[in-house]
Design a protein around this motif. Structure first.
Motif, short mmCIF file in Angstrom:
data_model
loop_
_atom_site.label_atom_id
_atom_site.label_comp_id
_atom_site.label_asym_id
_atom_site.label_seq_id
_atom_site.Cartn_x
_atom_site.Cartn_y
_atom_site.Cartn_z
N LYS A 169 0.86 -1.19 0.00
CA LYS A 169 0.00 0.00 0.00
C LYS A 169 0.89 1.23 0.00
CE LYS A 169 -3.46 -0.18 2.67
NZ LYS A 169 -4.27 -0.27 3.90
N LEU A 170 0.53 2.23 -0.78
CA LEU A 170 1.25 3.49 -0.81
C LEU A 170 0.33 4.56 -0.25
CD1 LEU A 170 3.61 5.35 -1.75
CD2 LEU A 170 2.35 5.62 -3.88
N ILE A 171 0.78 5.24 0.78
CA ILE A 171 0.03 6.37 1.32
C ILE A 171 0.74 7.61 0.83
CG2 ILE A 171 -0.75 7.57 3.39
CD1 ILE A 171 -0.77 4.82 4.78
N TYR A 172 0.06 8.35 -0.02
CA TYR A 172 0.65 9.51 -0.69
C TYR A 172 0.04 10.79 -0.11
CZ TYR A 172 1.76 12.95 -4.19
OH TYR A 172 2.19 14.08 -4.80
N ILE A 173 0.88 11.66 0.44
CA ILE A 173 0.41 12.91 1.02
C ILE A 173 0.88 14.05 0.13
CG2 ILE A 173 0.43 14.42 3.04
CD1 ILE A 173 1.08 11.91 4.70
N SER A 174 -0.07 14.86 -0.30
CA SER A 174 0.24 15.95 -1.22
C SER A 174 -0.35 17.25 -0.68
CB SER A 174 -0.33 15.61 -2.61
OG SER A 174 -0.01 16.61 -3.53
N ASP A 182 1.59 13.95 -8.04
CA ASP A 182 0.21 13.46 -8.02
C ASP A 182 -0.11 12.68 -9.29
OD1 ASP A 182 -2.35 14.13 -6.16
OD2 ASP A 182 -0.63 15.37 -5.61
N ALA A 183 0.34 13.19 -10.41
CA ALA A 183 0.10 12.50 -11.69
C ALA A 183 0.78 11.13 -11.68
CB ALA A 183 0.61 13.35 -12.86
N ALA A 184 1.99 11.04 -11.11
CA ALA A 184 2.71 9.76 -11.03
C ALA A 184 1.98 8.78 -10.11
CB ALA A 184 4.13 9.99 -10.55
N ALA A 185 1.47 9.28 -8.98
CA ALA A 185 0.73 8.41 -8.07
C ALA A 185 -0.56 7.91 -8.73
CB ALA A 185 0.42 9.16 -6.77
N LEU A 186 -1.22 8.77 -9.48
CA LEU A 186 -2.43 8.35 -10.21
C LEU A 186 -2.11 7.29 -11.25
CD1 LEU A 186 -4.43 11.65 -10.79
CD2 LEU A 186 -5.21 9.61 -9.58
N GLU A 187 -0.98 7.44 -11.93
CA GLU A 187 -0.57 6.43 -12.91
C GLU A 187 -0.31 5.10 -12.22
OE1 GLU A 187 0.16 4.46 -16.33
OE2 GLU A 187 -0.78 6.43 -16.09
N GLY A 188 0.31 5.13 -11.05
CA GLY A 188 0.51 3.91 -10.28
C GLY A 188 -0.81 3.26 -9.92
N LEU A 189 -1.79 4.08 -9.53
CA LEU A 189 -3.13 3.57 -9.21
C LEU A 189 -3.75 2.89 -10.42
CD1 LEU A 189 -5.37 3.49 -7.01
CD2 LEU A 189 -6.21 5.63 -8.00
N ARG A 190 -3.63 3.53 -11.57
CA ARG A 190 -4.18 2.95 -12.81
C ARG A 190 -3.54 1.61 -13.15
NH1 ARG A 190 -3.45 8.42 -14.62
NH2 ARG A 190 -5.43 9.50 -14.51
N ARG A 191 -2.28 1.44 -12.73
CA ARG A 191 -1.55 0.20 -13.02
C ARG A 191 -1.70 -0.86 -11.93
NH1 ARG A 191 4.13 1.61 -15.91
NH2 ARG A 191 3.32 2.99 -17.52
N GLY A 192 -2.53 -0.55 -10.94
CA GLY A 192 -2.82 -1.54 -9.91
C GLY A 192 -2.15 -1.33 -8.57
N LEU A 193 -1.38 -0.27 -8.41
CA LEU A 193 -0.74 0.02 -7.13
C LEU A 193 -1.81 0.53 -6.17
CD1 LEU A 193 1.99 0.31 -5.59
CD2 LEU A 193 2.04 2.67 -6.41
N PRO A 194 -1.95 -0.08 -5.00
CA PRO A 194 -2.96 0.40 -4.05
C PRO A 194 -2.50 1.71 -3.40
CG PRO A 194 -1.80 -1.48 -3.15
CD PRO A 194 -1.27 -1.26 -4.54
N VAL A 195 -3.08 2.82 -3.83
CA VAL A 195 -2.67 4.15 -3.36
C VAL A 195 -3.78 4.77 -2.54
CG1 VAL A 195 -1.87 6.45 -4.03
CG2 VAL A 195 -1.30 4.48 -5.46
N ILE A 196 -3.42 5.32 -1.41
CA ILE A 196 -4.33 6.13 -0.60
C ILE A 196 -3.83 7.56 -0.71
CG2 ILE A 196 -5.14 6.66 1.72
CD1 ILE A 196 -4.85 3.66 2.33
#
Length: 95
Positions: free
Chosen positions: A14-19, A54-68
């Motif tokens: 899981k990736l917790i991303y704070i922006s 943020d765009a990179a984290a969204l791309e990770g989400l699209r590729r299946g990375l579980p991002v919060i």
């Protein structure tokens, strides 16, 4: 038996991303929309880096990375003198 969710290819559970909320478009007196990143490039390198991250984290989400995602409206603590207006505002409110 404990079942574990399978990890994505990256091995990250899981990736917790704070922006910041500054990555979203905002117009005065309009409802705030947190579903779309603002396409307008911000004025400083720091603010631009937030948009790119943020765009990179969204791309990770699209590729299946579980991002919060967490987008606070402001984080204040010990800070540079430039934010002295905020410190004064808090002090004035407390007084």
């Amino acid at each position: 038996m404990i079942r574990r969710r399978s990890r994505p290819e990256s091995g990250v559970a899981k990736l917790i991303y704070i922006s910041t909320v500054d990555v979203f478009a905002a117009e005065p007196r309009r409802p705030y929309d947190e579903t779309m990143l603002d396409p307008v490039q911000r004025g400083t390198h720091y603010r631009q880096s937030k948009q790119l991250a943020d765009a990179a984290a969204l791309e990770g989400l699209r590729r299946g990375l579980p991002v919060i995602f967490i987008h606070p409206s402001g984080v204040y603590g010990y800070s540079p003198a430039e934010s002295s207006w905020f410190k004064k505002l808090v002090k004035d409110i407390l007084e």
